[in-house]
Write a protein that holds these residues in place. Structure first.
Motif, short mmCIF file in Angstrom:
data_model
loop_
_atom_site.label_atom_id
_atom_site.label_comp_id
_atom_site.label_asym_id
_atom_site.label_seq_id
_atom_site.Cartn_x
_atom_site.Cartn_y
_atom_site.Cartn_z
N ALA B 4 -1.60 38.62 -2.08
CA ALA B 4 -1.32 38.73 -0.58
C ALA B 4 -0.73 40.11 -0.35
N ASN B 5 -0.97 40.47 0.54
CA ASN B 5 0.05 41.93 1.29
C ASN B 5 1.46 41.35 1.57
N LEU B 6 2.34 41.86 0.89
CA LEU B 6 3.54 41.31 1.04
C LEU B 6 4.09 41.74 2.43
N THR B 7 3.98 42.83 3.16
CA THR B 7 4.60 43.30 4.16
C THR B 7 3.84 42.51 5.42
N LEU B 8 2.39 42.38 5.24
CA LEU B 8 1.68 41.67 6.19
C LEU B 8 2.28 40.03 6.25
N SER B 9 2.44 39.60 5.05
CA SER B 9 2.90 38.05 4.99
C SER B 9 4.25 38.14 5.65
N LEU B 10 5.23 38.96 5.53
CA LEU B 10 6.57 39.14 5.96
C LEU B 10 6.31 39.06 7.43
N VAL B 11 5.39 39.96 8.11
CA VAL B 11 5.30 40.15 9.55
C VAL B 11 5.03 38.61 10.09
N ILE B 12 3.90 38.07 9.45
CA ILE B 12 3.53 37.06 9.87
C ILE B 12 4.64 35.77 10.02
N GLY B 13 5.44 35.74 9.05
CA GLY B 13 6.34 34.97 9.00
C GLY B 13 7.60 35.22 10.29
N VAL B 14 7.61 36.61 10.50
CA VAL B 14 8.75 36.83 11.65
C VAL B 14 8.09 36.50 12.91
N LEU B 15 6.89 36.68 12.80
CA LEU B 15 6.07 36.39 14.27
C LEU B 15 6.01 35.00 14.50
N PHE B 16 5.84 34.20 13.46
CA PHE B 16 5.91 32.60 13.42
C PHE B 16 7.05 32.04 14.01
N GLY B 17 8.28 32.82 13.51
CA GLY B 17 9.66 32.31 13.81
C GLY B 17 10.27 32.69 15.00
N GLY B 18 9.72 33.86 15.48
CA GLY B 18 10.11 34.45 16.92
C GLY B 18 9.17 33.50 17.83
N GLY B 19 8.03 33.26 17.61
CA GLY B 19 7.15 32.64 18.61
C GLY B 19 7.57 31.13 18.61
N LEU B 38 2.82 33.72 18.66
CA LEU B 38 2.30 32.81 17.60
C LEU B 38 0.52 33.40 17.38
N GLY B 39 0.02 33.65 18.71
CA GLY B 39 -1.43 33.83 18.36
C GLY B 39 -1.47 35.23 17.49
N HIS B 40 -0.64 36.21 17.73
CA HIS B 40 -0.77 37.23 16.57
C HIS B 40 -0.49 36.83 15.32
N ALA B 41 0.37 36.06 15.18
CA ALA B 41 0.79 35.42 13.76
C ALA B 41 -0.53 34.86 13.16
N ALA B 42 -1.29 34.05 13.90
CA ALA B 42 -2.49 33.34 13.39
C ALA B 42 -3.60 34.18 13.09
N ASN B 43 -3.67 35.36 14.10
CA ASN B 43 -4.67 36.44 13.96
C ASN B 43 -4.39 37.06 12.76
N LEU B 44 -3.39 37.46 12.30
CA LEU B 44 -2.95 38.34 11.04
C LEU B 44 -3.14 37.58 9.78
N ILE B 45 -3.07 36.12 10.04
CA ILE B 45 -3.43 35.00 8.87
C ILE B 45 -4.84 35.33 8.54
N LEU B 46 -5.71 35.05 9.42
CA LEU B 46 -7.19 35.21 9.54
C LEU B 46 -7.49 36.65 8.66
N LEU B 47 -6.96 37.71 9.24
CA LEU B 47 -7.43 39.07 8.67
C LEU B 47 -6.66 39.10 7.11
N LEU B 48 -5.63 38.49 6.90
CA LEU B 48 -5.10 38.53 5.53
C LEU B 48 -6.05 37.63 4.73
N ALA B 49 -6.62 36.80 5.19
CA ALA B 49 -7.51 35.80 4.29
C ALA B 49 -8.34 36.75 3.74
#
Lengths: 540, 135
Positions: B4-19, B38-49
């Motif tokens: 998995a893309n590390l940058t995207l994973s970190l961004v998802i983590g930060v978005l989830f935390g902030g949300g 939170l919505g952005h984080a979930a969408n990025l997970i979909l994209l990362l998948a």
């Protein structure tokens, strides 16, 4: 287009299409009403035909737009979803009649279009989509369509109280939605598909930890929507403030839709041997904590809402037993509970219309002032408590039999996927016994809660009716308005729940066949994944 | 399977935390912002998948001799649908927050009246008991 394709898509497409038309018709309330009732009638006929079709011909799959299940959306109808769909549509029709009778449907505030009918139809379309979908993402979309409509209905009229409870409801639902979306994303990352049939092939090969995580995420997301303890706090906070028919339809269907989704995903994607410890523990907690809440509340609707939470536990108990008999019990209980809970909330709406309040401390002696209303309350209340020969007894008996009967005794012979629901020798573990004890205790406490409502609301000295600030406003209480159609619809709801009891024999047999459908993964997969070219008996 | 893309994973983590932090706040506007994150984080997970980026999955434009790994179109379709849904819900929430401001003068999510009454009941009973003792 085959006749099956028409039968399966009509419950989704037709309400959505007509929702748009009724929106345009908002200056003409009677046209809206006629159209709404007609469409629900048509969907009801469609649901009956679909039920007959899947019972005679087995599960049916429809590929929307002809796309293969790898890319496109597949709709699947089996006995389980056809029966739930039929009950749901019936209840929707009854509640729509009640809403028309109450007059909340055609309020025309400050030139804003009257939105009740369009939203109500969208709600039905969302519910039908959840029942009929064959993939996880469309399940999410169906839930969102349903919830979006429910957000509008719960804040109908946008009074201070409704905006407050609407916020709680919407924010909790959103957390659940985001969790579900995350679960779907992770499922796709792990397996490369969201199609339920393909997922059921993929999940057994996942690593143990990954499978547990995905199962738990899905359970939490759907558990918030189903109001399982400890994720139930939003429900008794938000449901009671909505108008009576809205509360009735929410209580009847929204949580059950989530229970349906839990039954579908857990049995298909995460099968295992023997009773599930997690599910039984959650079920037991839900039953006890829910009914404890019902016993102390001072508001009729709140008390009924807590009773609703409690009885969600009964359905989860059947799923947790993890056997065909358990799922049969769940389905029977689901059908019973949808009809009875609707009837109870509709009666509560009538009490409010007659006496101006639903606060237990300001009610009394309704049996003296309006004896018919007391009779209408008594039947569903006894049914909910499980007094024979009413429908609640049938459902509870099926669940108890599933729990204590020796393995195989109540089980159908034709179990396709014997590996997933294997012939375990003795399922009567201490945990199951404890859950059974809690189930019986909860039934008793439900009777106590209903008796308490009966004593305070219907018996005793007649209390003075609470004066209504705006007697002509149907959206709040409207004590000055006529309620004939409300009475008719409530009676109809109770007659339906009596029909469930009267047809208990055939219904149990059907539920058992439906539960076998739910556990027969091979047939499900074949129906969804086989090439449509090989079964072209109806293709033009 | 690709890592998995590390940058995207970190961004998802930060978005989830902030949300998650924002959604626990009292003011509805913060809750809405939290929901958006939170919505952005979930969408990025979909994209990362969907795996790593690649050329568009259009059979006509891929040289048949050397087929490069195309991007997976399905998660993008899913993310698009989810974006539309979160957009609609955000609009509804903003309307509701506005209604809350009109009705209450602020957009805080108030406590439930009935809950507070039930919570105060034991305290009231205790007060009554001690009051009787005083007499």
């Amino acid at each position: 287009m085959t006749s099956t394709a028409v039968l399966v898509t009509v419950p989704i497409i037709l309400p959505l299409l007509v929702a748009g038309i009724t929106f345009l018709l908002s200056p003409f309330p009677s046209a809206q009403q006629a159209l709404g009732v007609t469409v629900l009638g048509a969907v009801l006929i469609d649901a009956i035909l679909l039920l007959v079709r899947v019972d005679s011909a087995g599960p049916q799959a429809v590929r929307v737009g002809g796309w293969s299940p790898t890319l496109g959306i597949t709709l699947v109808a089996d006995r389980f979803c056809a029966l739930v769909l039929l009950v749901a549509v019936t209840v929707c029709l009854v509640v729509l009649l009640y809403a028309i009778g109450q007059g909340i449907a055609e309020r025309y505030v400050e030139n804003a279009p009257s939105i009740f009918h369009p939203t109500y139809l969208v709600l039905l379309a969302g519910i039908a989509l959840v029942f009929l979908t064959g993939d996880l993402f469309t399940l999410f979309v169906g839930l969102e369509v349903m919830l979006m409509a429910s957000y509008v209905l719960i804040t109908l009229g946008a009074t201070r109280e409704r905006v407050r409870s609407g916020m709680t409801y919407i924010i909790c639902s959103l957390v659940a939605s985001i969790t579900l979306l995350t679960a779907i994303g992770l499922t796709y990352a792990a397996t490369g598909t969201v199609n339920l049939a393909r997922l059921s092939l993929a999940t057994p090969h996942l690593a143990e930890g990954t499978r547990t995580l995905l199962g738990a995420l899905l359970l939490v997301a759907l558990g918030i929507k189903a109001a399982l303890v400890p994720l139930h706090w939003w429900l008794p906070d938000s449901y009671p403030t909505a108008p009576a028919p809205v509360t009735a339809i929410f209580a009847a269907l929204l949580t059950k839709v989530a229970i349906y989704a839990i039954a579908r995903t857990q049995t298909l994607l995460f099968p295992h041997q023997g009773p599930s410890t997690t599910l039984l523990l959650i079920a037991a907690a839900t039953m006890l904590i829910g009914i404890a809440g019902a016993l102390v509340q001072d508001d009729l609707n709140r008390s009924l809402s807590f009773a609703l939470v409690s009885h969600i536990g009964f359905m989860l108990f059947g799923i947790g037993l993890w056997s065909v008999a358990g799922l049969t019990g769940t389905l029977l209980y689901l059908v019973h509970h949808i009809t009875v809970q609707t009837a109870l909330f509709l009666v509560s709406g009538l009490v409010e219309r007659e006496r101006g309040t639903v606060s237990l401390s300001r009610l009394g002696g309704v049996a003296v002032t309006t004896p018919a209303l007391a009779a209408l309350f008594l039947i569903p209340a006894l049914s909910l408590s499980g007094v024979p020969p009413l429908a609640g007894f049938v459902g509870k008996l099926a669940l108890l039999q599933a729990a204590v009967a020796p393995a195989g005794a109540t089980r159908a012979d034709a179990i396709g996927d014997a590996g997933a629901f294997g012939a375990d020798a003795n399922r009567l573990t201490p945990l199951v016994l404890t859950a059974v004890a809690i189930l019986l205790l909860t039934s008793l406490l439900t009777l106590a809660a209903m008796t308490r409502i009966w004593m305070t609301v219907f018996w005793g000295e007649p209390a003075i009716p609470v004066p209504d600030q705006r007697p002509d406003d149907a959206v709040t209480v409207g004590t000055a308005l006529p309620a004939r159609l409300m009475w008719l619809a409530t009676t109809l709801a109770i007659l339906i729940s009596l029909t469930v009891a009267a047809t208990a024999g055939p219904l149990s047999a059907f539920s058992q066949r439906a539960a076998v459908d739910l556990t027969d993964h091979d047939t499900y997969r074949n129906t969804v994944l086989r090439n449509p070219a090989s079964h072209t008996e109806e293709t033009p | 399977m690709n890592a998995a893309n590390l940058t995207l994973s970190l961004v998802i983590g930060v978005l989830f935390g902030g949300g998650t932090y924002l959604i626990t706040q009292r003011a509805l506007l913060r809750v809405i912002l939290g929901f958006t994150l939170l919505g952005h984080a979930a969408n990025l997970i979909l994209l990362l998948a969907g795996g790593p980026a690649g050329p568009a999955p259009d059979a006509a434009h891929i040289p048949p001799d050397d087929p490069p790994r195309t991007a997976d179109p399905l998660p993008q379709a899913l993310a698009l649908t989810a974006v539309v849904i979160t957009f609609a819900v955000t609009a509804l929430l903003l309307a509701l927050a506005h209604r809350g401001v009109v009705l209450n003068g602020d957009d805080e999510v108030p406590d439930d009246v009935e809950d507070r009454q039930l919570g105060r009941r034991p305290m009231r009973e205790r007060e009554l008991e001690t009051g009787e003792e005083d007499l």
